[in-house]
Design a protein around this motif. Structure first.
Motif, short mmCIF file in Angstrom:
data_model
loop_
_atom_site.label_atom_id
_atom_site.label_comp_id
_atom_site.label_asym_id
_atom_site.label_seq_id
_atom_site.Cartn_x
_atom_site.Cartn_y
_atom_site.Cartn_z
N ALA A 118 0.64 -1.28 0.03
CA ALA A 118 -0.26 -0.27 0.21
C ALA A 118 0.89 1.14 -0.43
O ALA A 118 0.48 2.31 0.28
CB ALA A 118 -0.74 -0.17 1.63
N ALA A 119 2.19 1.17 -0.27
CA ALA A 119 2.64 1.92 0.15
C ALA A 119 2.76 3.25 -1.43
O ALA A 119 3.15 4.84 -0.85
CB ALA A 119 4.77 1.75 0.51
N ALA A 120 3.09 3.08 -2.32
CA ALA A 120 2.75 4.14 -3.10
C ALA A 120 1.62 4.44 -2.79
O ALA A 120 1.28 6.10 -3.43
CB ALA A 120 2.60 3.19 -4.42
N GLY A 121 0.23 3.57 -2.90
CA GLY A 121 -1.27 4.77 -2.56
C GLY A 121 -0.96 5.79 -1.32
O GLY A 121 -1.75 7.14 -1.73
N SER A 122 -0.24 5.27 -0.09
CA SER A 122 -0.62 6.17 0.70
C SER A 122 0.55 7.27 0.50
O SER A 122 0.25 8.09 0.52
CB SER A 122 0.51 5.45 2.49
N ALA A 123 1.45 6.96 -0.26
CA ALA A 123 2.47 8.41 -0.72
C ALA A 123 1.74 8.92 -1.14
O ALA A 123 1.96 10.76 -1.31
CB ALA A 123 3.83 7.91 -1.85
N VAL A 124 0.73 9.00 -2.30
CA VAL A 124 0.09 9.87 -3.37
C VAL A 124 -0.98 10.77 -2.36
O VAL A 124 -1.48 11.55 -2.23
CB VAL A 124 -0.54 9.19 -4.37
N ALA A 125 -1.67 9.58 -1.63
CA ALA A 125 -2.33 10.21 -0.56
C ALA A 125 -2.33 11.29 0.55
O ALA A 125 -2.85 12.46 0.86
CB ALA A 125 -3.52 8.98 0.16
N ASP A 126 -1.35 10.99 1.02
CA ASP A 126 -0.29 12.14 1.77
C ASP A 126 0.17 13.25 1.33
O ASP A 126 -0.19 14.47 1.47
CB ASP A 126 0.73 11.40 2.55
N ALA A 127 0.55 13.01 -0.46
CA ALA A 127 0.55 13.85 -0.94
C ALA A 127 -0.28 15.17 -1.26
O ALA A 127 -0.34 16.07 -1.38
CB ALA A 127 1.22 13.56 -2.06
N ALA A 128 -1.83 14.57 -1.79
CA ALA A 128 -2.72 15.10 -2.11
C ALA A 128 -3.22 15.87 -0.34
O ALA A 128 -3.20 17.08 -0.05
CB ALA A 128 -4.26 14.19 -2.43
#
Length: 359
Positions: A118-128
């Motif tokens: 889930a790391a990449a999705g988590s990084a995108v969510a945190d960026a948003a």
């Protein structure tokens, strides 16, 4: 609403989103016999890899450069843009990783996400979230993992890799995933900032959600609670009803336990519509990219929206009554979808959902 103005990918199909899309439309899995390291003692012998022995840090630097160039970022704009990174932990952050932002002319490495698949999705969510909070006008997100002897051995020893090299998501007879090389980078910025710069958005990030089911270190909750909570949060943030979703790119790893769990999570989040929304797991084609899975599959969703064509759920043998979904089978399905949901899940019950909107 955050928008993506630059996007670059690397998969076993080649370098670039168009190579990825051509591979998906071709329908032939990218897996080949493993030659990068010795698999003589392994049960599984296949993976979806690029040729040779690429260096992940070098590949990420190239992808970040490509994404920033597509977004039209100037040297000054890059210098004010932080980097969020998702990559496999290998102990203390090495100098190459720590210096990646500086090497690419970015503000600095703000955070490294290591929460499994889930790391990449988590990084995108945190960026948003950083954009919404007004902390930065834009953020670069990069993610990558290349198939290596250690991870291959770990998954093979656990008996979860498909021994015949064929992943069969949501299908009866599934025996697990095929690992794949994957890496990507994107530029995420506020819609207002993109307009001010005259940048052309590729796709919008209408909603995002993160959740955990806290059920088991390696097994998903049987009812898919983490997936359900993440998807529900993404829909709520976007202000959309389930019927607005035109496509779901599922995390489905073709394992006996996870696929029914994800199907249950979709039913919980989408209600009766879960039986009608088109679903596919493209891991059967480009491989399971582990930490980078969310980045590669976000790109798949963006391409599906752009081309109004939904990629196939390959490797399917027969319907599983525990996975009652509208799977895209046999060939890509034409569909003028406006919203696509990309789901990711990792060990420990961590889950992310990214809801993309066509622009």
């Amino acid at each position: 609403m955050p928008v993506i103005t630059g996007l670059a990918t690397l998969t076993a199909y080649g370098r670039g989103a168009e190579q990825l899309w051509a591979g998906l439309l071709g329908g032939a899995p990218a897996r080949t016999p493993v030659t990068r390291f010795d698999v003589g003692a392994r049960r599984a012998r296949y993976a979806a890899t690029v040729p040779g022995h690429p260096d992940l840090t070098d590949e990420l630097a190239v992808l970040i450069e490509q994404a920033c160039a597509q977004a039209g970022l100037t040297v000054d704009q890059r210098a004010r843009t932080p980097l969020l990174l998702a990559r496999h932990p290998t102990g203390p952050v090495d100098r190459a990783t720590a210096g990646l932002a500086a090497a690419c002319g970015l503000l600095g490495l703000q955070r490294i996400h290591t929460n499994a698949c889930a790391a990449a999705g988590s990084a995108v969510a945190d960026a948003a979230a950083l954009l919404v909070l007004g902390e930065h006008p834009r953020v670069v997100v990069a993610a990558g993992q290349l198939v290596d002897a250690g991870s291959f051995a770990s998954f093979d020893s656990a008996g979860v890799l498909a021994p015949d090299g064929i992943a069969r998501p949501f299908s009866l007879g599934r025996q697990g995933p095929v690992l794949g090389d994957g890496a990507g980078a994107l530029v995420l910025e506020s819609a207002g900032e993109a307009r001010r710069r005259g940048a052309v958005p590729l796709v919008a990030l209408a909603g995002w959600g993160q959740a955990g089911d806290a059920h088991h270190v390696a097994r998903p909750h049987p009812q898919g609670l983490g997936i359900a909570r993440a998807a529900t949060a993404a829909l709520r943030r976007a202000g959309l009803a389930p019927e607005a979703i035109g496509y779901v790119n599922a995390h489905a790893t073709a394992t006996p336990r996870f696929d029914p769990s994800e199907a249950a999570g979709l039913r919980a989040a989408l209600g009766p519509y879960a039986h009608r929304v088109p679903v596919s797991s493209t891991k059967a084609l480009h491989g399971h990219c582990l930490i980078a899975a969310g980045m590669v599959e976000l790109a798949v969703c963006a391409l599906a929206l752009r081309h109004s064509l939904l990629p196939v759920n390959a490797g399917h043998l027969a319907a599983d009554p525990d996975c009652p979904l509208d799977l895209v089978l046999d060939r890509p399905r034409p569909a003028p979808a406006r919203h696509a949901l990309s789901l990711s899940a990792g060990f420990g019950g961590t889950c992310t959902a990214l809801l993309l909107e066509a622009v």
